[in-house]
Design an enzyme around this catalytic site. Structure first.
Site, PDB file in Angstrom:
ATOM      1  CG  ASN A  84      13.541   8.834  -3.222  1.00  0.00           C
ATOM      2  OD1 ASN A  84      13.298   9.507  -2.211  1.00  0.00           O
ATOM      3  ND2 ASN A  84      14.628   8.080  -3.347  1.00  0.00           N
TER       4      ASN A  84
ATOM      5  CE  LYS B 216      17.347  10.146  -4.786  1.00  0.00           C
ATOM      6  NZ  LYS B 216      18.555   9.916  -5.572  1.00  0.00           N
TER       7      LYS B 216
ATOM      8  CG  HIS C 173      17.539   4.755  -2.383  1.00  0.00           C
ATOM      9  ND1 HIS C 173      18.757   5.346  -2.597  1.00  0.00           N
ATOM     10  CD2 HIS C 173      16.739   5.145  -3.412  1.00  0.00           C
ATOM     11  CE1 HIS C 173      18.690   6.069  -3.708  1.00  0.00           C
ATOM     12  NE2 HIS C 173      17.482   5.963  -4.218  1.00  0.00           N
TER      13      HIS C 173
ATOM     14  CD  GLU D  79      20.453   8.554  -2.826  1.00  0.00           C
ATOM     15  OE1 GLU D  79      19.475   8.946  -2.164  1.00  0.00           O
ATOM     16  OE2 GLU D  79      20.580   8.778  -4.053  1.00  0.00           O
TER      17      GLU D  79
ATOM     18  CD  GLU E  11      16.527   3.982  -7.625  1.00  0.00           C
ATOM     19  OE1 GLU E  11      15.904   4.856  -8.223  1.00  0.00           O
ATOM     20  OE2 GLU E  11      17.036   4.151  -6.503  1.00  0.00           O
TER      21      GLU E  11
ATOM     22  N   GLY F 161      21.387  10.173 -10.187  1.00  0.00           N
ATOM     23  CA  GLY F 161      21.822  11.562 -10.056  1.00  0.00           C
ATOM     24  C   GLY F 161      22.964  11.952 -10.974  1.00  0.00           C
TER      25      GLY F 161
ATOM     26  CB  SER G 238      19.605   9.771 -14.917  1.00  0.00           C
ATOM     27  OG  SER G 238      20.675  10.081 -14.037  1.00  0.00           O
TER      28      SER G 238
HETATM   29  P1  13P Z   1      17.637  10.506  -9.912  1.00  0.00           P
HETATM   30  O1  13P Z   1      16.339  10.368 -10.679  1.00  0.00           O
HETATM   31  O2  13P Z   1      17.839  11.885  -9.364  1.00  0.00           O
HETATM   32  O3  13P Z   1      18.797   9.986 -10.681  1.00  0.00           O
HETATM   33  O4  13P Z   1      17.494   9.578  -8.597  1.00  0.00           O
HETATM   34  C1  13P Z   1      17.091   8.257  -8.754  1.00  0.00           C
HETATM   35  C2  13P Z   1      16.785   7.682  -7.426  1.00  0.00           C
HETATM   36  O5  13P Z   1      17.667   7.385  -6.645  1.00  0.00           O
HETATM   37  C3  13P Z   1      15.373   7.485  -7.069  1.00  0.00           C
HETATM   38  O6  13P Z   1      15.250   6.712  -5.917  1.00  0.00           O
END
Ligand code: 13P
Length: 268
Positions: free
Chosen positions: A11, A13, A101, A103, A173, A179, A218
C-alpha cells in the site's frame, strides 16, 4: 496445514506520482525476475492516478503482479464529485481494493456502515474488497480488541450476505502498529487473525477456512517471515517498506521462502 495462497500487498498510500511509479514497478519487475515468488500473490496498491501507468508496465513486462486500489466509492455512478467507482477501477485492470483502511476511518470519517456499503459496491463492480480492521492503542490497553474486531467485521459480513469467501479478504491492521516501527508480535497477529476467522465462521460457515486474512503494521523484510508463520495469517499488507522495490521484493521473498520451507502448501 493450509492451502490458502498467501497475499503480499504493498500500500503506497499518498506516495509516488505516476512517473515515480513507473520507475518503481519497472525496478520491482527486474528484481522479481531473479526470485522465486510464484507461490505468493503479489499486489501493488498505488494512488488512483498511477493505476494506468502501472498497469501498462505490468502488461508490457508481463509481470506477475496484481493491481489494487486504495479506496473506492460506495456509489456505482451519479453526481458524486471526486469519486471513483468499482467498475471504473475494474476496467483499468484493478482486481482488489482496500476498504476501510484505518487512515480512511480516522481522517475521512468512514464509519462501519460506510465501510460495509463500500465493500458491497466493490463486489458489485467486480473487485475483491480487502476489508481493513484493527483496534487503536486505547482499545488494546482496555482489553477491547476482540470486541472491536467483532464490530468491524460483523458490520461488513452482515451486509455481504452469501459472499463467496474467495471474493473477499480481510486485513488485520492494529492502528498502534501502523507506521510506528512496532509490529504486533507473531503471537498477537496470529491470535487476532484466528479470532477474525472464528467471527467469519458465523457468517460464512465452513467457507471461512477459504477466507484470506492478512496482517499489516510495520512489516519489513526482517520480520515478514515470522509474521506469516501463525496458521491463520495468510499474508501481509505492507506500507512504508513497499515504497522501495528492494523493500517490497524483500518482503515477498521472505514470505515465499517461509511458505516453501514450512508444511504450508498454497494452492494455485
Ligand atoms: P506500515 O507498513 O508503514 O506500518 O503501514 C501499514 C499499513 O497501513 C498498510 O496498509
Amino acid at each position: 496445514v493450509t492451502d490458502r495462497r498467501p497475499i503480499v500487498a504493498g500500500n503506497w498510500k499518498l506516495h509516488l506520482d505516476h512517473v515515480e511509479a513507473v520507475h518503481h514497478v519497472t525496478e520491482l519487475g527486474m528484481r522479481l525476475r531473479t526470485m522465486d515468488v510464484a507461490g505468493v500473490d503479489a499486489v501493488v496498491v498505488p494512488p488512483f492516478i498511477d493505476l494506468r501507468s502501472v498497469s501498462s508496465v505490468i502488461e508490457a513486462e508481463k509481470l506477475d503482479l496484481a493491481l489494487g486500489a486504495q479506496h473506492v466509492s460506495e456509489f456505482d455512478q451519479g453526481a458524486y464529485t471526486g469519486e471513483v467507482s468499482a467498475a471504473m477501477l475494474a476496467r483499468l485492470g484493478v482486481t482488489i481494493v482496500l476498504v476501510g483502511h484505518s487512515e480512511r476511518r480516522t481522517h475521512f470519517h468512514m464509519d462501519d456502515a460506510t465501510v460495509a456499503r463500500t465493500a458491497a459496491a466493490a463486489l458489485r463492480g467486480g473487485l475483491i474488497p480487502m476489508v481493513c480492521v484493527g483496534e487503536s492503542e486505547v482499545e488494546r490497553a482496555d482489553g477491547s480488541t476482540e470486541e472491536v474486531l467483532a464490530r468491524q467485521l460483523g458490520a461488513v459480513l452482515g451486509e455481504l450476505d452469501g459472499v463467496d469467501p474467495d471474493r473477499l479478504c480481510v486485513a488485520y491492521e492494529p492502528i498502534w502498529a501502523i507506521g510506528t516501527g512496532t509490529a504486533a508480535t507473531p503471537e498477537d497477529a496470529g491470535s487476532a487473525c484466528a479470532h477474525l476467522r472464528k467471527l467469519a465462521e458465523q457468517h460464512l460457515g465452513e467457507g471461512a477456512s477459504r477466507l484470506r486474512i492478512l496482517y499489516g503494521g510495520s512489516v519489513g523484510a526482517d520480520n515478514a517471515a515470522e509474521l506469516v508463520l501463525p496458521p491463520d495469517v495468510d499474508g501481509l499488507l505492507v506500507g512504508s517498506a513497499s515504497l522501495t522495490a528492494a523493500g517490497f521484493a524483500g518482503v515477498l521473498g521472505a514470505v515465499a521462502d517461509c511458505y516453501r520451507s514450512t508444511r504450508r502448501s498454497p494452492r494455485r
